[in-house]
Design a protein around this motif. Sequence first.
Motif, PDB file in Angstrom:
ATOM      1  N   ALA A 100       0.827  -1.158   0.193  1.00  0.00           N
ATOM      2  CA  ALA A 100      -0.073   0.203  -0.038  1.00  0.00           C
ATOM      3  C   ALA A 100       0.970   1.248  -0.026  1.00  0.00           C
ATOM      4  CB  ALA A 100      -0.941   0.067   1.197  1.00  0.00           C
ATOM      5  N   ALA A 101       2.144   1.024   0.362  1.00  0.00           N
ATOM      6  CA  ALA A 101       3.149   2.472   0.320  1.00  0.00           C
ATOM      7  C   ALA A 101       4.551   1.729   0.077  1.00  0.00           C
ATOM      8  CB  ALA A 101       2.973   3.054   1.452  1.00  0.00           C
ATOM      9  N   LEU A 126      -1.828  -3.474  -0.323  1.00  0.00           N
ATOM     10  CA  LEU A 126      -2.733  -2.688  -0.857  1.00  0.00           C
ATOM     11  C   LEU A 126      -4.218  -3.148  -0.942  1.00  0.00           C
ATOM     12  CD1 LEU A 126      -3.527  -0.121  -2.696  1.00  0.00           C
ATOM     13  CD2 LEU A 126      -2.634  -1.469  -4.642  1.00  0.00           C
ATOM     14  N   THR A 138      -7.013  -1.918   1.544  1.00  0.00           N
ATOM     15  CA  THR A 138      -8.510  -1.629   0.923  1.00  0.00           C
ATOM     16  C   THR A 138      -9.628  -2.480   2.021  1.00  0.00           C
ATOM     17  OG1 THR A 138      -7.377  -1.080  -0.936  1.00  0.00           O
ATOM     18  CG2 THR A 138      -9.747  -1.598  -1.096  1.00  0.00           C
ATOM     19  N   HIS A 166     -10.109   3.658  -4.165  1.00  0.00           N
ATOM     20  CA  HIS A 166      -9.293   4.802  -3.779  1.00  0.00           C
ATOM     21  C   HIS A 166      -7.833   4.839  -3.942  1.00  0.00           C
ATOM     22  CE1 HIS A 166      -8.023   2.840   0.110  1.00  0.00           C
ATOM     23  NE2 HIS A 166      -7.484   4.038   0.399  1.00  0.00           N
ATOM     24  N   ASP A 167      -7.221   3.754  -3.733  1.00  0.00           N
ATOM     25  CA  ASP A 167      -5.611   3.481  -3.643  1.00  0.00           C
ATOM     26  C   ASP A 167      -5.247   2.859  -5.032  1.00  0.00           C
ATOM     27  OD1 ASP A 167      -4.867   5.367  -1.790  1.00  0.00           O
ATOM     28  OD2 ASP A 167      -4.239   3.814  -0.414  1.00  0.00           O
ATOM     29  N   LYS A 177      -2.113   3.468  -7.039  1.00  0.00           N
ATOM     30  CA  LYS A 177      -0.755   3.043  -6.752  1.00  0.00           C
ATOM     31  C   LYS A 177      -0.237   1.698  -7.648  1.00  0.00           C
ATOM     32  CE  LYS A 177      -1.052   4.990  -2.048  1.00  0.00           C
ATOM     33  NZ  LYS A 177      -0.966   4.768  -0.584  1.00  0.00           N
ATOM     34  N   HIS A 180      -0.866   9.283  -7.758  1.00  0.00           N
ATOM     35  CA  HIS A 180      -1.892   8.094  -7.571  1.00  0.00           C
ATOM     36  C   HIS A 180      -3.245   8.792  -7.820  1.00  0.00           C
ATOM     37  CE1 HIS A 180      -3.217   7.510  -3.457  1.00  0.00           C
ATOM     38  NE2 HIS A 180      -2.082   8.321  -3.113  1.00  0.00           N
ATOM     39  N   HIS A 240      -7.433  12.330   0.034  1.00  0.00           N
ATOM     40  CA  HIS A 240      -6.116  12.814   0.875  1.00  0.00           C
ATOM     41  C   HIS A 240      -6.891  13.721   2.174  1.00  0.00           C
ATOM     42  CE1 HIS A 240      -2.475  10.769  -0.919  1.00  0.00           C
ATOM     43  NE2 HIS A 240      -3.483  10.153  -0.877  1.00  0.00           N
ATOM     44  N   ASP A 245      -9.614   6.193   5.966  1.00  0.00           N
ATOM     45  CA  ASP A 245      -8.300   5.684   5.502  1.00  0.00           C
ATOM     46  C   ASP A 245      -7.202   6.106   6.226  1.00  0.00           C
ATOM     47  OD1 ASP A 245      -6.017   5.458   3.645  1.00  0.00           O
ATOM     48  OD2 ASP A 245      -6.728   7.039   2.394  1.00  0.00           O
TER      49      ASP A 245
END
Lengths: 323, 323, 323, 323, 323, 323
Positions: free
Chosen positions: F149-150, F161, F165, F194-195, F198, F219, F254, F277
């Motif tokens: 996820a990061a 990720l 989610t 939403h992500d 990425k 992203h 964000h 989030d």
Amino acid sequence: MSHKKIYEYAVDENMELFVLIKSADVRVAKNGNQFIAFNFSDSSGEISAKFWDASPADTAAYQPGKIVLLKGKREIYQGNPQIKIYRMRLVKEGEPNDPSLFVQKAPVSKNAMEAEFNQAIFEITNPNWNRIVRFLLKKHQEDFFSYPAAKKNHHAFAGGLAFHTLSMLRLAHAVAHEYQEINAPLLYAATILHDLGKTIELSGPVATQYTLAGNLVGHIVLIDEEVVKAAGQLKISLESEDMLLLRHMLLAHHGLLEYGSPVRPHLLEAEVLHQIDQLDASIQMLKGTLSHTQPGTFSERIFGMDGRNFYKPLAETEQPEQE
Amino acid sequence: MSHKKIYEYAVDENMELFVLIKSADVRVAKNGNQFIAFNFSDSSGEISAKFWDASPADTAAYQPGKIVLLKGKREIYQGNPQIKIYRMRLVKEGEPNDPSLFVQKAPVSKNAMEAEFNQAIFEITNPNWNRIVRFLLKKHQEDFFSYPAAKKNHHAFAGGLAFHTLSMLRLAHAVAHEYQEINAPLLYAATILHDLGKTIELSGPVATQYTLAGNLVGHIVLIDEEVVKAAGQLKISLESEDMLLLRHMLLAHHGLLEYGSPVRPHLLEAEVLHQIDQLDASIQMLKGTLSHTQPGTFSERIFGMDGRNFYKPLAETEQPEQE
Amino acid sequence: MSHKKIYEYAVDENMELFVLIKSADVRVAKNGNQFIAFNFSDSSGEISAKFWDASPADTAAYQPGKIVLLKGKREIYQGNPQIKIYRMRLVKEGEPNDPSLFVQKAPVSKNAMEAEFNQAIFEITNPNWNRIVRFLLKKHQEDFFSYPAAKKNHHAFAGGLAFHTLSMLRLAHAVAHEYQEINAPLLYAATILHDLGKTIELSGPVATQYTLAGNLVGHIVLIDEEVVKAAGQLKISLESEDMLLLRHMLLAHHGLLEYGSPVRPHLLEAEVLHQIDQLDASIQMLKGTLSHTQPGTFSERIFGMDGRNFYKPLAETEQPEQE
Amino acid sequence: MSHKKIYEYAVDENMELFVLIKSADVRVAKNGNQFIAFNFSDSSGEISAKFWDASPADTAAYQPGKIVLLKGKREIYQGNPQIKIYRMRLVKEGEPNDPSLFVQKAPVSKNAMEAEFNQAIFEITNPNWNRIVRFLLKKHQEDFFSYPAAKKNHHAFAGGLAFHTLSMLRLAHAVAHEYQEINAPLLYAATILHDLGKTIELSGPVATQYTLAGNLVGHIVLIDEEVVKAAGQLKISLESEDMLLLRHMLLAHHGLLEYGSPVRPHLLEAEVLHQIDQLDASIQMLKGTLSHTQPGTFSERIFGMDGRNFYKPLAETEQPEQE
Amino acid sequence: MSHKKIYEYAVDENMELFVLIKSADVRVAKNGNQFIAFNFSDSSGEISAKFWDASPADTAAYQPGKIVLLKGKREIYQGNPQIKIYRMRLVKEGEPNDPSLFVQKAPVSKNAMEAEFNQAIFEITNPNWNRIVRFLLKKHQEDFFSYPAAKKNHHAFAGGLAFHTLSMLRLAHAVAHEYQEINAPLLYAATILHDLGKTIELSGPVATQYTLAGNLVGHIVLIDEEVVKAAGQLKISLESEDMLLLRHMLLAHHGLLEYGSPVRPHLLEAEVLHQIDQLDASIQMLKGTLSHTQPGTFSERIFGMDGRNFYKPLAETEQPEQE
Amino acid sequence: MSHKKIYEYAVDENMELFVLIKSADVRVAKNGNQFIAFNFSDSSGEISAKFWDASPADTAAYQPGKIVLLKGKREIYQGNPQIKIYRMRLVKEGEPNDPSLFVQKAPVSKNAMEAEFNQAIFEITNPNWNRIVRFLLKKHQEDFFSYPAAKKNHHAFAGGLAFHTLSMLRLAHAVAHEYQEINAPLLYAATILHDLGKTIELSGPVATQYTLAGNLVGHIVLIDEEVVKAAGQLKISLESEDMLLLRHMLLAHHGLLEYGSPVRPHLLEAEVLHQIDQLDASIQMLKGTLSHTQPGTFSERIFGMDGRNFYKPLAETEQPEQE
């Protein structure tokens, strides 16, 4: 005369109904005459109205706490609901006269809330936290179930304090269920106590003001004081880790020093408490505002949400089946 | 061997003297060997030094609290004083062995400080404030006169807490004298108590650390807790204006929420307390730094002064005659 | 007719008295008529009032600087004192007619202030600083003793500039006495000069405005310009450390770049100057506001104190005996 | 031996060339030995290098200003160019020995720059501004054409101050041409003078440091001082609007108080001056950094651009035909 | 009746002229009556006016888009121009009736602007950027030449969007000419497109509002969407460096995240685009404001310039000869 | 040889185990020799280690992605876990050789996650949102279930990720259940997407870097691009309210412009999405850090939590019975 409530009238509809004077500010208009800026309420909500060219008799009669028979028209002024007053008078013998019937109430009954709190307390398996919570909830029981959660912005209705606490407790339960690492008893104990200091910070459910203690000490330190005194009476050592953890939860729950917490969260559970507090407050503010917003338009700007306005979609919301 | 103290040696002079190991951090150098980062002290101040290629025997022997005979050279490294170590060993029988002789001390004796505090307490004519101050000063007396005022930055020496309080009391006296509107007893009472929570927040005068209570509650709420408990024991009502004023002074003394005060000053005296606290802390930090700075140069950057560096003029300071 | 001053009348008392028109803003009310927003003053202070439905003759007659006979009532409007005007007219022959008798004055006489300044100058033992201070004080002497220290907020009265400077000088004396490391002559010289540029930045003691030089250059650089020119006339080298130190003190006295200082303090004395400037300004603002606040209530919000309101305690202040 | 310059060598290529020692910091490595952190330069730019295990003879010999014959390898370390030193020695008789041949220079000759400045001065039709500009440019002529524009970041090369001023003058010309409302003579006069105070703020073109006046007064007030003194010598009234406008332009050119301007821009031309200053400084910094960045990669983070790194595209840039 | 335009009348002169109602807000005055807050316009600019005690017939008749015959007086109220209305009525048969004649227009004709854009497009030698620019300019051509550049503040007139873009293009040309390192085709392409999303964000040239897409998506992402769709239709790969560079330019052109760019500039050209956007917007705002300011005074405070007010010098501006 | 995993060894215990080289940075030590800064991993987590005096053969052999047999000791260095390397070599024939067995994985299997996502998609009753979600999830399916996820901080493990989610989806479900006003289908659709950008912003599950599109577009806009293209392919109008709502949710998630959202949340559901989030990311970061922290101590400072360190209580956590 119909029995419709304030928000059951449509915009531009003529109204005739009983309402409570929630607040009444006497001001001087630019033409030199006095007028009264009212907030009226009934169980459907609050609404503002201006009474122009008020005589001394008017300002003497129309005091907060009085119930009046009001004739006027529902309007929108710069995006906010208000009433244009045609005529008003105090109620007479035989007409409704109990202010408690004219305030917005928590959407859950006091009994139902108490039952849920008791269930949560049952889950606080740590004896120190359990005893502190029961002691303080009992001490402030009456105020806890009648106070608003804030002077304005969110949960500003009678019973709002208990209802906000309850909503957060439900979120706390869901979060603790989802993340096993969370110390649920600690989170529940702190959730129940976190805003209890507001019963000392605020003057009461009606015409709510800050008390001197509220202004000079603030509800965060006031609940800390209550915990310190309770521990003394219950012979629980304030130097135990248990008590330091609980006090930290309460002191840190505003999340940032700028918001009045003397320490930032340094426990997983303290961070969670802060975030679910924000989440419940935000949703409640938005619910309240959007309930009076026309679909397809933006609401007025909301002070407690950094001045943002929010869009209410046109599309009808179809909720999925909830289990 | 001479009997010169650390700061009586000139830069680049060879040294041979007894010093106390104030702290000793064992680290790994980039070549994979261990070294010890020392802070040495004697009554003239503290200085750092690195001991390269330390053996396990070295790291075991050179513990904080030990006194050593040190040979080396005084140096300046990137603007900061340090010692290059040639050789060192633990003291032997017959050599100086009392750590309390090797720490920097408040420039006023404990007796002299007590006399001044007593005079100030005499001027606290409000009986509630007077009793609270005497009760808490007595309760924490020993720590109050031995603790530093901070882990570092300002008044970080044994007795620094009492000395910082005393300096502020003198400023408070001068200010109250100049502005008759100030409630002097309130200002004096709060000045004496304002940092007393540090005796709970910090672990002690040597190898000072934050305690768990210090980290989770913080010295501002810890002194508030002490006042709450003292009022209980002295049967003074916490709801009196007297007690709300005193607690507000203590809670607000950091001035800004961002600095950890849960409320900002809302009393004239609270604003004054905050500002003289800043003034004394700033002067003390600058005094300490400039005492080791060469005339005509800038000091190192001072963290507690927003990273500014300060200039030490070349010109000799001629003090006017003071009455 | 009594001879009571503005603030000798109680709230809601009818008034009849002579006052000076300090300022008079003609505005259009929401009903389309003109009104005048007055500030009246006498030696007890200033107060605002609105004159509704002003005719062209009224707006022509009631100009700043005129003295009027006023009938009205003292009121409180949203926490601030004001007068409700019943009737007013210009003074006639034989009635008081000297504006200088109707302004608030520094609580110390010009002679007494001069004596204290002379004593301080005597203690400025550095000849360069001494000569610069005497030269500039002489050059701007008249304005220095008649100007306010600011357009509003603090020391906004005739002679306020000299009085603010004097109060700071007393604080500077106390601080220099307490901390021997401070270069007292430097601190005294800079204290005396620090706000002298305001005699160029502001238009004068009455109807005070910013001048073009005030707006485009600002009082900090204006006093620097005065020092540069004075040094030229006195043949003192601007490249000497003495002059760089003195100019730095003046340039840095607002403490932060955001407050208009082109450099932050990098001298111990510059930091002290900034802090005692803040301390005196804060106390003076709070004194002024609290003098009109009811005991047991909070003042209006004070712009110059970050919008905070301050509490005036109920408890009578008993001052300790001052030596 | 080839005659390639530093940046004519490819990464990982072995080098043998003469370079100037721009700076040489002696530090202690973690193994206790000394090393020298060099900045070398020739006319192609600067590059850093570390000299490990330096003997006292090395640190004595390799001083800033010396020219050395260097053998090593060009490398990239954490995105920045550097040299791995194999061997180095001071130059001998008969080898190149003039430091001025080894520094980066403004890409325009001094003569060409002077011609452009003279043309701009010709367009300053206001006689006061014209005389001040000519007077000060003449007074500081030599330094103006040899100083860098900054210690580092942008235009940090010999002649950088004049070149930065010239680039801005060209932008000023283009902007004044596009917007007829701009007072071009005022903009040109202030552009030429805006950074001239740096000749007093900085120590010189080599081993550039801040002077004491630079640290305590700063280049913005230093150029204001120059204008004040010039006006005195030229008998131009400092109270004229002309002089207040010009001084305001110089004082406000950093745009924000936080960047050291004692006033923010309050003239159209002052706002333009600030923005073209930023524009030229930004482009120059990015040009410098990107000239050493590999196509298709990001540069190192640039301090003067808020720590952002910049991408150098792969695609070859094809410039359109310029008229 | 004369044929003077709004700003051809002097202050305090009586006016009689045709104007367009640009906006008309109905509000309630403090005396309870309705009034209309108008913005009138003709080709010389906009001006505000209040219509007191409006009847329902008035509020129904005087709608935005109507043209009226107005009698009144030009005034200055708190530094801003306004009209005092004596009398007004809707136009009759035979009187001017075309709103497009009563709006301020870009100072360059549409044809002339198109010619300049075509020249710039010719210089966009990269085929991908060239095709995207031509495709989107053609798609939005009509709106691009009729929309304002903003709801208010800068270029808020019909054609303002194209004119702002053109001014920037001229700056872009000058900058690219001065600094050869700049990729001119990229800068020109992004300059032309950078605000094109405003044709979707805003409702149109008259009575300009934000659309729902404008509020929920914003013009920066809306132009990105247009580029994405155009690339699809033109079969240009969105993964090519060309397209990433162009999109980055558009996304980053507000410079700071706080201003709504989802990424900060990471290309030399993106930084330049941001800065020339600011420069043109600032100059245009100041030009507009200063054109209505009296020489020798300060303008009203300008919201888009951080609330600063700007001085308009007394001295007549003499432009140098421009080549 | 035991089969213990990295975090099954106690601090100071000798280790012998197979680990994956996650990253290997070659650096130069202060003694001039090269060393390798490793991150090793197995399914119990990641840990760092330094390999001193690395030969060219070492740096060539020990590349990311290789598996090695490692002998060393588990240590704590400045509060962070690390390994002191005694000896290491690449694995031989017959020893474990599959990197996918040595990475931390999401604690829920891919199949179980897919089942939950399908259930949630079933509850997205709006057909436009439902089709977009299914289309994009299918398009990016493989990456969605394998990406972290990061790059670091939270959910930085393979499958992170999808797992992040999923956790959010569970919170979304609980919140939508508690507050009936929430449009659950909108919240679920936006939560799932939403992500997803990425997968384009990051290079992949191993040796994760930002792609050029990630750096220049980000992203948030990348998922918006995906939605725009999907709507084109599915013939869903981008101008419908449905699509504007969904895109707004993604663009605003964000929460603050400073965090890279080009618009702030203006829908109740967008505010909720942002807050859950944050809540999930915070809890996940704290869980990860506290799992390696000794009870009764504070963790290292966590960058993603504003540099705060967190306390891990001594008291054993007793979970209440969860239904």
